[in-house]
Design an enzyme around this catalytic site. Structure first.
Site, mmCIF file in Angstrom:
data_model
loop_
_atom_site.group_PDB
_atom_site.id
_atom_site.type_symbol
_atom_site.label_atom_id
_atom_site.label_comp_id
_atom_site.label_asym_id
_atom_site.label_seq_id
_atom_site.Cartn_x
_atom_site.Cartn_y
_atom_site.Cartn_z
ATOM 1 N N PHE A 139 7.156 26.180 0.092
ATOM 2 C CA PHE A 139 6.796 26.123 -1.327
ATOM 3 C C PHE A 139 7.888 26.785 -2.139
ATOM 4 O O PHE A 139 8.284 27.912 -1.850
ATOM 5 C CB PHE A 139 5.458 26.825 -1.584
ATOM 6 C CG PHE A 139 5.017 26.726 -3.026
ATOM 7 C CD1 PHE A 139 4.418 25.568 -3.498
ATOM 8 C CD2 PHE A 139 5.231 27.772 -3.912
ATOM 9 C CE1 PHE A 139 4.037 25.456 -4.839
ATOM 10 C CE2 PHE A 139 4.848 27.664 -5.250
ATOM 11 C CZ PHE A 139 4.249 26.503 -5.708
ATOM 12 N N ASP A 224 14.473 31.997 -0.316
ATOM 13 C CA ASP A 224 13.483 32.092 -1.384
ATOM 14 C C ASP A 224 12.583 33.283 -1.055
ATOM 15 O O ASP A 224 11.711 33.201 -0.197
ATOM 16 C CB ASP A 224 12.674 30.789 -1.462
ATOM 17 C CG ASP A 224 11.591 30.842 -2.542
ATOM 18 O OD1 ASP A 224 11.292 31.944 -3.051
ATOM 19 O OD2 ASP A 224 11.031 29.775 -2.866
ATOM 20 N N LYS A 253 7.744 36.930 -8.716
ATOM 21 C CA LYS A 253 6.474 37.600 -8.446
ATOM 22 C C LYS A 253 6.529 39.131 -8.624
ATOM 23 O O LYS A 253 6.439 39.602 -9.741
ATOM 24 C CB LYS A 253 5.955 37.186 -7.072
ATOM 25 C CG LYS A 253 5.588 35.677 -7.041
ATOM 26 C CD LYS A 253 4.565 35.322 -5.993
ATOM 27 C CE LYS A 253 3.955 33.947 -6.237
ATOM 28 N NZ LYS A 253 4.632 32.828 -5.612
HETATM 29 C C1 LIG Z 1 5.161 31.543 -6.103
HETATM 30 C C2 LIG Z 1 6.362 30.995 -5.454
HETATM 31 C C3 LIG Z 1 7.302 30.211 -6.152
HETATM 32 C C4 LIG Z 1 7.069 29.755 -7.575
HETATM 33 O O1 LIG Z 1 7.025 30.807 -8.478
HETATM 34 P P1 LIG Z 1 6.470 30.533 -9.953
HETATM 35 O O2 LIG Z 1 6.667 31.846 -10.648
HETATM 36 O O3 LIG Z 1 5.052 30.116 -9.825
HETATM 37 O O4 LIG Z 1 7.305 29.453 -10.546
HETATM 38 C C5 LIG Z 1 8.453 29.830 -5.502
HETATM 39 N N1 LIG Z 1 8.682 30.168 -4.218
HETATM 40 C C6 LIG Z 1 7.812 30.902 -3.519
HETATM 41 C C7 LIG Z 1 8.138 31.275 -2.107
HETATM 42 C C8 LIG Z 1 6.620 31.333 -4.094
HETATM 43 O O5 LIG Z 1 5.733 32.039 -3.372
#
Ligand SMILES: *Cc1c(COP(=O)(O)O)cnc(C)c1O
Length: 403
Positions: A139, A224, A253
Site C-alpha cells: 500500500f 515506504d 503518519k
Molecule cells: C498510510 C500509508 C500511505 C498513505 O498515506 P496517506 O497519508 O494516507 O496518503 C502510504 N504508504 C503506507 C505504507 C501507508 O501506511
C-alpha cells in the site's frame, strides 16, 4: 459562541460515502484515552492509524504548535521558513539522507519519490528506464500513481487506465524480483513492514538481497516508511534494524503525530534531478507542520522513548498470547515494536471488523489490517497501566463475541 449539534447520522447525510466510521464521535483526547460526545471513555490502541505517536494533546506538541501559531502559519515555497530548515537538518542528521522534500500526506511523499526516481533515470540513463517494481499487497497511498504502484488491485480498479511501467512481485521473494528486474528498472519500492497488507515484516536477508539487485541494475531502492517510521518499530526508521539503506525514504503518519506533514528523504546526487520548477507543493514544508514534527522528532528519537517501544511491545504481545490461551482467537502475533498484527485463528477468520466493533463497545479502539488481522498501532508512550486495562477490555469484548 454557539455550537451546532451534529451526530454520527449526519455523516451519512453530508459526507461522500467512502468511509464507514464507527457509531460514536470522539470529541476529546488526552494521552492514550479519548472521550466521545456522550462522555464515554476509550483506550486508544489505534493511534489514528499509526499517526498519534505521542498520544493525544501531548503538552510538548501543543506548545510547539501554539508557539508557532502565534508567529507564522504559512508563507508558501516562494519563501523558506525556520521550522522547515530545522526539521530537515534533524532528519538528515538522524538518517542516511542528505536532502529532504516536504509534503502533506504519505501518498504525496510517495508521489514525489516515484516521480523523482523516474526523473533521475530519465536524466541519467534515458527515457526507457522508467519501470517501477513494487510488491503484491503493498500500500502506497490513494493518488492515481500511488494506487497504480500499490499492490492491491481493488484500490486501482474502476478508475480508468492505471499508470504504465509498473509491475508487482511477491513480497519477501527475491527470486521473483530477480526475474523481473532489468536495466529498464528505475526503482524498487518496498515497505519494510507491510502495514495495510496485514502487518508483515520483510526479512532482513531479503532487504539485503534487494539492495544488491538494485545496485547491480542501477535502480533506486525506495523504502515506504510512512507507517513503519518515526520510532514505531523501536528504532527511528525500520530500515535501521536491517542495516540496509535505501536511496529514497518516505515518512508521514507519525512524523507530525497528528498534524498533516510528510517527507521524502534522499541522497544529494539523486535530489539534484528535482531542479527548480520540476516538482512542488503549496503547503509542503508549512511552518506549523514542521514546528510540530520537529518537536515529535526531538521526543521520539531518544533512547528512553525508543527503548520504551520494545517494552510495550512485549507487554502487548505477552498479553495477547495469554488472552488467546483462554479464548483461542489469535494464531500468531507479528510486526515489530508498536505496529502489531494479531493474526486471527481459523475459527475467527474474517472477523476483524466484528472484533473492532465489540472492542469499541467495551471502551477500546483497535484497527484491522484486512479481515483476518487485528492491528494495533498505539502511542509510543502509552502508559503501561493503559496497556493492562486495554487487554482486560479486549478480553471482555472477545468473551462476549465467543458467547
Ligand atoms: C498510510 C500509508 C500511505 C498513505 O498515506 P496517506 O497519508 O494516507 O496518503 C502510504 N504508504 C503506507 C505504507 C501507508 O501506511
Amino acid at each position: 459562541m454557539h455550537a451546532t449539534q451534529v451526530t454520527r447520522s449526519d455523516f451519512d447525510r453530508l459526507m461522500v460515502p467512502n468511509y464507514a466510521p464507527v457509531d460514536m464521535i470522539p470529541v476529546r483526547g488526552e494521552g492514550s484515552r479519548v472521550w466521545d460526545q456522550e462522555g464515554r471513555e476509550y483506550i486508544d490502541l489505534a493511534g489514528g492509524i499509526a499517526v498519534n505517536a505521542l498520544g493525544h494533546a501531548h503538552p510538548g506538541m501543543l506548545e510547539a504548535l501554539t508557539d508557532q501559531a502565534g508567529k507564522l502559519w504559512h508563507v508558501s515555497n516562494v519563501l523558506t521558513n525556520e521550522p522547515a530548515l530545522r526539521l530537515a537538518s534533524k532528519l538528515i542528521a538522524a538518517t542516511f539522507a542528505d536532502r529532504v522534500f516536504f509534503a502533506n500526506s504519505g501518498a504525496e511523499a510517495n508521489e514525489a519519490a516515484f516521480k523523482l526516481a523516474r526523473r533521475w533515470a530519465h536524466d541519467t540513463a534515458g527515457a526507457q528506464k522508467n519501470q517501477i517494481i513494487a510488491c503484491t499487497n503493498s500500500f502506497h497511498g490513494r493518488t492515481l500513481f500511488t494506487v497504480s504502484v500499490g499492490g492491491q488491485p481493488k484500490y486501482s480498479q474502476g478508475f480508468g487506465p492505471a499508470l504504465e511501467g509498473i509491475s508487482h512481485v511477491p513480497y519477501n521473494d527475491i527470486a521473483a524480483l530477480e526475474q523481473v528486474i532489468s536495466a529498464e528498472t528505475c526503482a524498487v519500492v518496498i515497505e519494510p513492514i507491510q502495514g495495510e497488507g496485514g502487518v508483515i515484516p520483510a526479512d532482513h536477508e531479503y532487504l539485503a538481497a534487494v539492495r544488491k539487485l538494485c545496485d547491480q541494475y542501477n535502480a533506486l531502492l525506495i523504502f515506504d516508511e510512512v507507517q513503519s517510521g518515526m520510532g514505531r518499530t523501536g528504532k527511528l526508521f525500520a530500515y535501521m534494524h536491517s542495516g540496509v539503506e535505501p536511496d529514497i525514504l518516505t515518512s508521514a503518519k507519525s512524523l507530525g503525530g497528528g498534524f498533516p506533514i510528510s517527507a521524502m528523504l534522499t541522497r544529494e546526487s539523486i535530489a539534484a534531478h528535482f531542479g527548480v520548477g520540476t516538482h512542488g507543493s503549496t503547503y509542503g514544508g508549512n511552518p506549523l507542520g514542521c514546528a510540530v514534527a520537529e518537536r515529535v522528532l526531538d521526543i521520539v528519537n531518544t533512547e528512553e522513548v525508543l527503548r520504551g517501544v520494545e517494552r510495550r511491545y512485549q507487554l502487548l504481545a505477552d498479553g495477547l498470547m495469554a488472552l488467546s490461551h483462554d479464548i483461542p482467537v489469535f494464531e500468531s502475533i507479528r510486526g515489530k515494536g508498536l505496529l502489531i498484527g494479531a493474526v486471527l485463528s481459523e475459527a475467527w477468520r474474517g472477523q476483524a471488523r466484528q472484533i473492532q466493533e465489540a472492542a469499541q463497545k467495551e471502551g477500546l479502539l483497535v484497527l484491522q489490517a484486512g479481515a483476518d488481522v487485528m492491528r494495533l498501532a498505539p502511542s509510543l508512550i502509552i502508559p503501561e497501566a493503559d496497556i493492562a486495562e486495554a487487554l482486560q477490555r479486549l478480553r471482555k469484548a472477545l468473551a462476549g463475541l465467543a458467547g
